[in-house]
Design an enzyme around this catalytic site. Structure first.
Site, PDB file in Angstrom:
ATOM      1  N   HIS A   1       0.787  -1.126   0.015  1.00 46.94           N
ATOM      2  CA  HIS A   1       0.080   0.093  -0.041  1.00 46.94           C
ATOM      3  C   HIS A   1       0.741   1.277   0.031  1.00 46.94           C
ATOM      4  O   HIS A   1       1.790   1.395   1.192  1.00 46.94           O
ATOM      5  CB  HIS A   1      -0.804   0.033   1.250  1.00 46.94           C
ATOM      6  CG  HIS A   1      -1.915  -1.079   1.150  1.00 46.94           C
ATOM      7  ND1 HIS A   1      -2.529  -1.523   2.504  1.00 46.94           N
ATOM      8  CD2 HIS A   1      -2.519  -1.481   0.137  1.00 46.94           C
ATOM      9  CE1 HIS A   1      -3.377  -2.574   1.933  1.00 46.94           C
ATOM     10  NE2 HIS A   1      -3.347  -2.722   0.378  1.00 46.94           N
TER      11      HIS A   1
ATOM     12  N   GLU B   1       1.754   3.712   3.208  1.00 45.03           N
ATOM     13  CA  GLU B   1       1.894   3.259   4.343  1.00 45.03           C
ATOM     14  C   GLU B   1       3.598   3.019   4.064  1.00 45.03           C
ATOM     15  O   GLU B   1       4.033   1.912   4.063  1.00 45.03           O
ATOM     16  CB  GLU B   1       1.468   1.893   4.459  1.00 45.03           C
ATOM     17  CG  GLU B   1       0.073   1.991   4.559  1.00 45.03           C
ATOM     18  CD  GLU B   1      -1.086   0.820   4.645  1.00 45.03           C
ATOM     19  OE1 GLU B   1      -0.319  -0.204   4.716  1.00 45.03           O
ATOM     20  OE2 GLU B   1      -2.141   0.658   4.385  1.00 45.03           O
TER      21      GLU B   1
ATOM     22  N   HIS C   1       2.932  -2.830   6.811  1.00 41.53           N
ATOM     23  CA  HIS C   1       1.861  -2.123   6.647  1.00 41.53           C
ATOM     24  C   HIS C   1       1.812  -1.012   7.595  1.00 41.53           C
ATOM     25  O   HIS C   1       2.583  -1.058   8.627  1.00 41.53           O
ATOM     26  CB  HIS C   1       0.510  -2.827   6.719  1.00 41.53           C
ATOM     27  CG  HIS C   1       0.360  -3.560   5.357  1.00 41.53           C
ATOM     28  ND1 HIS C   1      -0.660  -3.492   4.440  1.00 41.53           N
ATOM     29  CD2 HIS C   1       0.727  -4.906   5.085  1.00 41.53           C
ATOM     30  CE1 HIS C   1      -0.391  -4.166   3.471  1.00 41.53           C
ATOM     31  NE2 HIS C   1       0.287  -5.346   3.913  1.00 41.53           N
TER      32      HIS C   1
ATOM     33  N   GLU D   1       1.540  -4.535  10.981  1.00 37.72           N
ATOM     34  CA  GLU D   1       1.008  -3.233  11.229  1.00 37.72           C
ATOM     35  C   GLU D   1       1.859  -2.536  12.008  1.00 37.72           C
ATOM     36  O   GLU D   1       1.540  -2.725  13.344  1.00 37.72           O
ATOM     37  CB  GLU D   1      -0.473  -3.340  11.351  1.00 37.72           C
ATOM     38  CG  GLU D   1      -1.430  -4.088  10.469  1.00 37.72           C
ATOM     39  CD  GLU D   1      -1.766  -3.220   9.321  1.00 37.72           C
ATOM     40  OE1 GLU D   1      -1.407  -1.960   9.062  1.00 37.72           O
ATOM     41  OE2 GLU D   1      -2.645  -3.672   8.402  1.00 37.72           O
TER      42      GLU D   1
END
Length: 438
Positions: free
Chosen positions: A174, A177, A283, A362
C-alpha cells in the site's frame, strides 16, 4: 400560508440532502485528483463486512463498528448504491507539511535515517548495497510497475552454507504506508554493516538467505513524483489495491474482479522461483501483528505457533517502545479474520499457495509516517525483525534424495496426524539440494 408550507418542506428536504451531497462532492474531488478516496462509515451488522470487502478496500474495523476504507471511482459508485451514510476523510498520503526528502549524496553524508529517499536515491542506495558488499549482497530487479519503476530485491547471505532456509521481508504494498519502506532499507544496511562484528547478525547472514524488498508499490508511494512521497496513494497506478489482487484460497484466482497487475505477477513469479519458507509484509494504519487466516474463520494448522511468533514480535516491541505502542487488540496481536475479513491478500496467498508462512506487520497508526520519527520506529521494531528472521532456523529440516540414484529430489513433507491438506500446510523440498524447512 400554503405557499409558505411548501417552501418550508422544500427547505427541509434540501437540508437533509446537503450533508450527503457535500460528502459526494468531496469524494469526487479526491477521485479526480488522486484516483481513490478514503472514507469512514458505521455498521451494526458485522456480517455485512463479507459483502463490503468484495466492493471496497477495507482498511480498519473497530469493535464499535466504525469502518475505514478506500475506493476507486468504480468501487465508490457501487458502495454509494448501498445507501450507507459515509464521511470522506483526509487522505493519509497527503501531508500538510513538506515531507523531508533526500537525494543520494545527502543520504550518504547524513546516514541518520530521518528522511525519505527520492525514487532515484532509493534505486542508487539499493545498487550501492551490492557494490559495497559484493560478498554478502546481490540486488536484482524482479519486475516493473505499471509506470515503469523498478521492483528491487536485496539478497543477503554469505556462502558458508548453501542449503539454507529462505526468508523474505517486503513493505509498502500500500503506497501510502511508508514507515516499513525505510525500516526495510535500514535493515539491509544493518545486516551488511554489522556482519562479522555482531554475532547475532553474523549467525543470521551465515545461516539464512535473507531477501528484502523495501518498496512493493513504487507508483503508489511516488504518486506525487519521484522527488516526494507526499501525495502517496494506497493503490497502484491502475488504481487497484495490490493487497486484494492475489489468488485467494476461498474466493478463487481473481477475488477483486481485476486482472492480475504487473506488480502482482512479479511477486507471484518471485515466489514460484524462490520458495520462501518464512516471510512478512509491512503495513501502516494500525499497530498489530496480524496472522493467518484473513479469508477463513477457521484457525490455521500452525495456529499455536502463529500466536507464539506474533506474541514474540509484539512483546519485544513493547520492551523497546513507549507505553501504548502496539498495545491494542490482544495486546498487539490478532488473527486476521477475527479483525475483519479480506480476500486476495498476499499473506494468505503466500501461506496457502506457496506453502510458506507469512504474517502482516502493522507497525504504525500513522500511514505516511513522519520522517523525523523514523529512527524511533526503527528502535521500536528492529529487534523484533531480527527475532522473526531467526525463526527460520527452528523447526524440522532435512535433505531428501532418491533412494536409488542418491540425487536430490523435490518432494512433499507432510506430518502425519498434524498437517491438513485443507490448509495446504505441507512443505516441499527444493532443488538443487533437496533441502526442506518446516
Amino acid at each position: 400560508m400554503m405557499k409558505f408550507k411548501l417552501y418550508f418542506l422544500c427547505f427541509l428536504i434540501l437540508s437533509s440532502f446537503t450533508p450527503i451531497f457535500g460528502q459526494k462532492l468531496n469524494a469526487d474531488d479526491y477521485l479526480q485528483r488522486k484516483g481513490e478516496v478514503y472514507f469512514s462509515f458505521r455498521i451494526d451488522d458485522f456480517n455485512r463486512l463479507s459483502e463490503l470487502t468484495k466492493i471496497i478496500s477495507l482498511d480498519a474495523v473497530s469493535a464499535e463498528g466504525e469502518v475505514r476504507a478506500y475506493a476507486n471511482a468504480k468501487e465508490f459508485s457501487r458502495f454509494t448504491e448501498l445507501g450507507i451514510p459515509f464521511e470522506v476523510l483526509p487522505h493519509p498520503g497527503d501531508s500538510p507539511e513538506p515531507v523531508p526528502m533526500s537525494d543520494y549524496d545527502d543520504l550518504k553524508s547524513r546516514n541518520n535515517w530521518n528522511t525519505y529517499p527520492t525514487y532515484d536515491a532509493y534505486v542508487q542506495m539499493m545498487n550501492d548495497f551490492a557494490s559495497n558488499y559484493p560478498n554478502l549482497c546481490q540486488v536484482f530487479q524482479f519486475g516493473t510497475s505499471v509506470q515503469g519503476r523498478k521492483l528491487l530485491m536485496a539478497k543477503i547471505t554469505s556462502n558458508v552454507n548453501q542449503k539454507k532456509p529462505r526468508f523474505f521481508y517486503t513493505s509498502t504494498i500500500h503506497g501510502d504506508e511508508t514507515g516499513g519502506y525505510v525500516l526495510c532499507l535500514r535493515m539491509i544496511d544493518y545486516l551488511l554493516s554489522n556482519y562479522g562484528t555482531n554475532p547475532r547478525v553474523t549467525n543470521l547472514v551465515d545461516n539464512v538467505e535473507i531477501f528484502i524488498n523495501p518498496l512493493a508499490n513504487p507508483d503508489g508511494t511516488y504518486k506525487g513524483g519521484n522527488n516526494t512521497v507526499n501525495g502517496a496513494i494506497r493503490y497502484n497506478a491502475n488504481y487497484v489495491d495490490l493487497n486484494r489482487n492475489f489468488p485467494d484460497p476461498a474466493d478463487g484466482p481473481h477475488p477483486d474482479g481485476n486482472s492480475w497487475q504487473p506488480e502482482t505477477v512479479a511477486f507471484m513469479s518471485l515466489a514460484d522461483n524462490y520458495f520462501f519458507n518464512l516471510s512478512a509484509n509491512f503495513h501502516g494504519g494500525a499497530e498489530v501483528v496480524n496472522y493467518p487466516w484473513d479469508t477463513w474463520s477457521r484457525l490455521h494448522t500452525d495456529n499455536t505457533w502463529w500466536i507464539f511468533v506474533s506474541r514474540q514480535y509484539a512483546d519485544t516491541a513493547h520492551a523497546h517502545s513507549p507505553t501504548g505502542y502496539m498495545a491494542g487488540f490482544n495486546n498487539g496481536i490478532t488473527n486476521g479474520y477475527a479483525w475483519y475479513r479480506i480476500t486476495g491478500g498476499r499473506q494468505d496467498y503466500m501461506t496457502y499457495f506457496q506453502q510458506g508462512r507469512e504474517f502482516t506487520l502493522e507497525i504504525s497508526n500513522t500511514k505516511l509516517y513522519p520522517a523525523s520519527q523514523l529512527p524511533n520506529l526503527w528502535e521500536y521494531n528492529y529487534r523484533s525483525m531480527l527475532s522473526y528472521i531467526e525463526q527460520s532456523l527452528y523447526g524440522i529440516r532435512g535433505i531428501i534424495t532418491d533412494s536409488i540414484t542418491g540425487q536430490p529430489i523435490r518432494a512433499m513433507v507432510f506430518i502425519k496426524n498434524y498437517d491438513k491438506v485443507i490448509d495446504s500446510s505441507m512443505v516441499f523440498s527444493r532443488l538443487p539440494y533437496g533441502n526442506y524447512h518446516r
